[in-house]
Design a protein around this motif. Structure first.
Motif, PDB file in Angstrom:
ATOM      1  N   VAL A   1       4.506  12.392   2.405  1.00 11.51           N
ATOM      2  CA  VAL A   1       4.173  11.404   1.380  1.00 11.51           C
ATOM      3  C   VAL A   1       4.584  10.005   1.830  1.00 11.51           C
ATOM      4  O   VAL A   1       5.630   9.812   2.440  1.00 11.51           O
ATOM      5  N   VAL A   2       3.713   9.042   1.531  1.00 15.45           N
ATOM      6  CA  VAL A   2       4.008   7.619   1.708  1.00 15.45           C
ATOM      7  C   VAL A   2       4.006   6.996   0.318  1.00 15.45           C
ATOM      8  O   VAL A   2       3.052   7.153  -0.436  1.00 15.45           O
ATOM      9  N   GLY A   3       5.093   6.316  -0.019  1.00 15.30           N
ATOM     10  CA  GLY A   3       5.182   5.663  -1.325  1.00 15.30           C
ATOM     11  C   GLY A   3       5.207   4.162  -1.169  1.00 15.30           C
ATOM     12  O   GLY A   3       6.084   3.610  -0.500  1.00 15.30           O
ATOM     13  N   ARG A   4       4.223   3.484  -1.771  1.00 16.89           N
ATOM     14  CA  ARG A   4       4.128   2.012  -1.700  1.00 16.89           C
ATOM     15  C   ARG A   4       4.666   1.418  -2.995  1.00 16.89           C
ATOM     16  O   ARG A   4       4.116   1.664  -4.074  1.00 16.89           O
ATOM     17  N   ALA A   5       5.756   0.684  -2.912  1.00 19.58           N
ATOM     18  CA  ALA A   5       6.329   0.018  -4.077  1.00 19.58           C
ATOM     19  C   ALA A   5       5.482  -1.210  -4.387  1.00 19.58           C
ATOM     20  O   ALA A   5       5.682  -2.278  -3.831  1.00 19.58           O
ATOM     21  N   GLY A   6       4.509  -1.058  -5.241  1.00 22.22           N
ATOM     22  CA  GLY A   6       3.550  -2.106  -5.567  1.00 22.22           C
ATOM     23  C   GLY A   6       2.174  -1.503  -5.720  1.00 22.22           C
ATOM     24  O   GLY A   6       1.989  -0.287  -5.591  1.00 22.22           O
ATOM     25  N   ILE A   7       1.197  -2.340  -5.984  1.00 22.62           N
ATOM     26  CA  ILE A   7      -0.154  -1.848  -6.233  1.00 22.62           C
ATOM     27  C   ILE A   7      -0.959  -1.706  -4.946  1.00 22.62           C
ATOM     28  O   ILE A   7      -1.552  -0.674  -4.665  1.00 22.62           O
TER      29      ILE A   7
ATOM     30  N   LYS B   1      12.341  -3.721   2.347  1.00 23.05           N
ATOM     31  CA  LYS B   1      13.399  -4.118   1.409  1.00 23.05           C
ATOM     32  C   LYS B   1      13.097  -3.585   0.005  1.00 23.05           C
ATOM     33  O   LYS B   1      12.225  -4.087  -0.689  1.00 23.05           O
ATOM     34  N   LEU B   2      13.817  -2.553  -0.381  1.00 25.16           N
ATOM     35  CA  LEU B   2      13.733  -1.990  -1.722  1.00 25.16           C
ATOM     36  C   LEU B   2      15.113  -2.053  -2.366  1.00 25.16           C
ATOM     37  O   LEU B   2      16.134  -2.085  -1.671  1.00 25.16           O
ATOM     38  N   SER B   3      15.125  -2.030  -3.669  1.00 27.25           N
ATOM     39  CA  SER B   3      16.381  -2.063  -4.403  1.00 27.25           C
ATOM     40  C   SER B   3      17.281  -0.907  -3.996  1.00 27.25           C
ATOM     41  O   SER B   3      16.830   0.223  -3.795  1.00 27.25           O
ATOM     42  N   LYS B   4      18.596  -1.179  -3.874  1.00 21.47           N
ATOM     43  CA  LYS B   4      19.555  -0.119  -3.546  1.00 21.47           C
ATOM     44  C   LYS B   4      19.601   0.939  -4.656  1.00 21.47           C
ATOM     45  O   LYS B   4      19.994   2.082  -4.405  1.00 21.47           O
ATOM     46  N   THR B   5      19.185   0.556  -5.856  1.00 23.63           N
ATOM     47  CA  THR B   5      19.137   1.530  -6.948  1.00 23.63           C
ATOM     48  C   THR B   5      18.129   2.625  -6.631  1.00 23.63           C
ATOM     49  O   THR B   5      18.319   3.786  -6.989  1.00 23.63           O
ATOM     50  N   ALA B   6      17.042   2.257  -5.952  1.00 22.80           N
ATOM     51  CA  ALA B   6      16.035   3.250  -5.559  1.00 22.80           C
ATOM     52  C   ALA B   6      16.631   4.254  -4.580  1.00 22.80           C
ATOM     53  O   ALA B   6      16.348   5.456  -4.643  1.00 22.80           O
TER      54      ALA B   6
ATOM     55  N   GLN C   1      10.351   3.099  -9.558  1.00 14.70           N
ATOM     56  CA  GLN C   1       9.203   3.961  -9.831  1.00 14.70           C
ATOM     57  C   GLN C   1       8.782   4.735  -8.585  1.00 14.70           C
ATOM     58  O   GLN C   1       8.525   5.938  -8.647  1.00 14.70           O
ATOM     59  N   VAL C   2       8.726   4.067  -7.437  1.00 14.19           N
ATOM     60  CA  VAL C   2       8.280   4.765  -6.225  1.00 14.19           C
ATOM     61  C   VAL C   2       9.309   5.808  -5.799  1.00 14.19           C
ATOM     62  O   VAL C   2       8.948   6.898  -5.324  1.00 14.19           O
TER      63      VAL C   2
ATOM     64  N   GLY D   1       8.821  10.793  13.029  1.00 17.99           N
ATOM     65  CA  GLY D   1       8.654  12.241  13.045  1.00 17.99           C
ATOM     66  C   GLY D   1       9.799  13.014  12.420  1.00 17.99           C
ATOM     67  O   GLY D   1       9.693  14.233  12.225  1.00 17.99           O
ATOM     68  N   ASN D   2      10.887  12.320  12.062  1.00 19.13           N
ATOM     69  CA  ASN D   2      12.055  12.983  11.475  1.00 19.13           C
ATOM     70  C   ASN D   2      12.024  13.002   9.944  1.00 19.13           C
ATOM     71  O   ASN D   2      12.980  13.494   9.329  1.00 19.13           O
ATOM     72  N   TYR D   3      10.943  12.471   9.338  1.00 13.07           N
ATOM     73  CA  TYR D   3      10.974  12.244   7.891  1.00 13.07           C
ATOM     74  C   TYR D   3       9.825  12.927   7.147  1.00 13.07           C
ATOM     75  O   TYR D   3       8.709  13.032   7.646  1.00 13.07           O
ATOM     76  N   ASP D   4      10.156  13.366   5.920  1.00 14.83           N
ATOM     77  CA  ASP D   4       9.158  13.945   5.013  1.00 14.83           C
ATOM     78  C   ASP D   4       8.494  12.868   4.156  1.00 14.83           C
ATOM     79  O   ASP D   4       7.377  13.060   3.674  1.00 14.83           O
ATOM     80  N   GLY D   5       9.205  11.757   3.935  1.00 11.33           N
ATOM     81  CA  GLY D   5       8.676  10.686   3.103  1.00 11.33           C
ATOM     82  C   GLY D   5       8.963   9.328   3.692  1.00 11.33           C
ATOM     83  O   GLY D   5       9.959   9.143   4.412  1.00 11.33           O
ATOM     84  N   LEU D   6       8.075   8.367   3.404  1.00 11.82           N
ATOM     85  CA  LEU D   6       8.235   6.986   3.872  1.00 11.82           C
ATOM     86  C   LEU D   6       8.018   6.051   2.692  1.00 11.82           C
ATOM     87  O   LEU D   6       6.935   6.029   2.099  1.00 11.82           O
ATOM     88  N   ALA D   7       9.052   5.302   2.318  1.00 12.94           N
ATOM     89  CA  ALA D   7       8.973   4.347   1.210  1.00 12.94           C
ATOM     90  C   ALA D   7       8.835   2.947   1.776  1.00 12.94           C
ATOM     91  O   ALA D   7       9.664   2.516   2.584  1.00 12.94           O
ATOM     92  N   ILE D   8       7.787   2.217   1.340  1.00  9.87           N
ATOM     93  CA  ILE D   8       7.463   0.929   1.945  1.00  9.87           C
ATOM     94  C   ILE D   8       7.111  -0.107   0.883  1.00  9.87           C
ATOM     95  O   ILE D   8       6.883   0.222  -0.283  1.00  9.87           O
ATOM     96  N   ARG D   9       7.062  -1.361   1.334  1.00 15.20           N
ATOM     97  CA  ARG D   9       6.404  -2.431   0.574  1.00 15.20           C
ATOM     98  C   ARG D   9       5.234  -2.915   1.427  1.00 15.20           C
ATOM     99  O   ARG D   9       4.441  -2.109   1.884  1.00 15.20           O
TER     100      ARG D   9
END
Length: 535
Positions: free
Chosen positions: A70-76, A10-15, A296-297, A44-52
């Motif tokens: 790339v894997v992007g973690r929204a948080g620390i 669950k990430l903001s729709k703005t992202a 940010q992510v 396998g279909n993706y270049d990036g994965l955005a997660i919490r």
């Protein structure tokens, strides 16, 4: 083809809109992270994965992620990502260390106040119709000593808030400089001194082998009687059963916990104890923080996938969008220097030394070193890149040395790479001119000025007449065109080198013919991932 990103938490729709605005295709599936089998089926279909925190990026998932970059973690926290496995596959792992810093720091301060004045218990009592004014005797914050364990992004904010509350603040952090402590208006101390002096202790350090259980029974024994402890960092920094015993005995007067050894925390030795305030990992749970880390992510991942800019990466040096234009030619140079040494070296490598001279010494040398190591290993490991190369060098037991020095020659800045094996030491240096094209300026201690082409032949020989004619005739008979030719020698009649720029790879029979000549000591076909600049 446009890069494609999956948002599995669950990430903001703005992202999501940020990805689209930057030309990145995005699939928003906020509940998919909970279904590991379905996630593995489509990753396998993706270049990036955005997660919490819900998505677990395990080694098994990474094996399926054949396209992932790339894997992007929204948080620390990146506890839910197998970083070594990602690094081996060359996948960048990013987090957002600043997006929720203020929110988490404020939560720690809120817990400190709640514990100091027993606010939750007083609220429950009062709303139950009781008026237990004498039961809830608190303590003042003003004038007390606050001990901050870990003084990074969040810890430094907590420390400054403590100063603002007129507390005496002491901090333990191996990476905290005396100058930075003075700037914050706090005192840097060793851990045992912090334990001995602090009235309140708050933890803001990452979870590592060194920090796991940093507050245990032995540590608590060193603390003041009546100390209060707050943990909004990571569960497991405090041994909960040891703290529970200390609270029961009266050694510790209270505690505020937002994180636990096991989460979700349905039970804990701390639950039900007098003056223990617990919250369900709410440190980053504000509207502002959730929006900030999501935006940010998305920006970081899009910048990498579209422009190659790397920021807040856990397993790779950051390259900002601002420095990328200046740095990129030198990244390519470093990669070519490594590729030259890797292709010219046949024995096992014992050590690598990289020297940054002049202007290059002030650049992002971590990125340059990663590029050089990637080039060095690429002749042995096809899938290596800037992310995986440093780890592979370490795993192979190759000693790496880096040094920086002021300008020593005619060039404003250059990079020199030296590789040592059991049998020899090989050195190559290069620079970039204003045209941005990488050049070799020295090989084996012999000066030259040679652009780098896609297909090349590198020879070493005695400086004797007829070598140029020999090479030209040999390649001409084989129908291989020589686009350009660069020569160098240390002295007349001494050691000489030649670089041939070719329109196609060196045929095996041509290489054998060259090596058969008595004056040729060695001949190495080379291939670089560049345009045929010298053609």
């Amino acid at each position: 083809m446009a890069p494609r990103v999956l948002v599995s938490d669950k990430l903001s729709k703005t992202a999501v809109q940020i990805f689209k605005d930057r030309g990145v295709e995005v699939d928003y599936m906020p509940d998919l992270g909970k279904d590991k089998d379905q996630l593995a089926e489509i990753i396998g279909n993706y270049d990036g994965l955005a997660i919490r925190s819900a998505t677990k990026v395990t080694e098994k998932l990474i094996e399926k992620a054949t396209r992932l970059r790339v894997v992007g973690r929204a948080g620390i926290g990146v506890d839910n990502v197998d970083i070594p496995a990602a690094s081996r596959r060359g996948i960048i792992v990013m987090n957002t260390p600043f997006g929720n810093s203020i929110t988490t720091a404020e939560h720690a301060i809120a817990l400190m106040f709640a514990v100091a004045r027993q606010l939750p218990a007083a609220d429950v009592s009062t709303q139950a119709g009781k008026w237990e004014k004498n039961r809830f005797m608190g303590v003042e914050i003003t004038g007390k000593t606050l001990g901050v364990i870990g003084c990074g992004n969040i810890g430094s904010i907590v420390a400054s808030r403590g100063v603002g509350l007129k507390m005496r603040v002491v901090a333990f952090d191996p990476f905290l400089s005396v100058e930075r402590a003075a700037e914050l208006g706090i005192e840097k101390v060793e851990l045992d001194e912090l334990f001995a002096r602090a009235d309140f202790i708050t933890l803001h350090t990452p979870m590592t082998d060194r920090t796991r259980g940093i507050v245990d029974a032995a540590a608590i024994a060193k603390m003041k009687d009546g100390v209060r402890i707050v943990n909004c960092a990571r569960g497991g920094l405090v041994v909960e059963k040891d703290l529970a015993e200390a609270i029961k005995s009266g050694k510790v007067a209270g505690a505020g916990f937002d994180v636990f050894e096991v989460e979700p925390a349905t039970e804990s030795p701390l639950f039900g104890l007098e003056n223990v305030v617990c919250t369900p990992h709410l440190g980053a749970s504000t509207t502002e923080a959730q929006e900030n880390v999501a935006l940010q992510v998305a920006e970081q991942m899009a910048d990498y996938l579209v422009h190659g800019a790397v920021s807040n990466a856990i397993n790779m040096p950051s390259i900002t969008a601002e420095e990328a234009p200046k740095l990129t030619p030198f990244v390519k140079l470093a990669e070519c220097l490594g590729a030259f040494a890797g292709q010219a070296t046949e024995e096992a490598i014992k050590s690598v030394e990289i020297t940054y001279d002049g202007a290059t010494a002030g650049m992002n040398t971590r990125a340059l070193t990663s590029a050089a190591l990637a080039g060095l290993l690429r002749s042995q490991v096809a899938s290596v890149n800037m992310v995986s190369a440093p780890l592979m060098v370490k795993e192979r037991g190759i000693k790496l040395t880096e040094s920086r020095r002021d300008k020593t020659g005619v060039f404003d800045g250059y990079i020199q790479l030296t590789v040592t094996t059991e049998k020899q030491t090989r050195s190559v240096a290069g620079t970039c001119f204003s045209d941005g094209k990488p050049r070799f300026i020295q090989i084996k201690g012999i000066n030259l000025d040679a652009e780098i082409g896609r297909y090349m032949l590198y020879t070493t020989n005695n400086d004797a007449p007829g070598i140029i004619g020999l090479l030209g005739t040999t390649f001409g008979k084989a129908g291989v065109n020589i686009a350009n030719f660069q020569l160098g020698r240390d002295r007349p009649g001494g050691n000489a080198i030649a670089l041939l720029y070719l329109d196609s790879p060196v045929p095996e029979e041509v290489l054998k013919s060259v090596l058969a000549h008595k004056e040729i000591e060695s001949a190495k076909p080379l291939e670089f991932d560049v345009a045929d600049a010298a053609a």
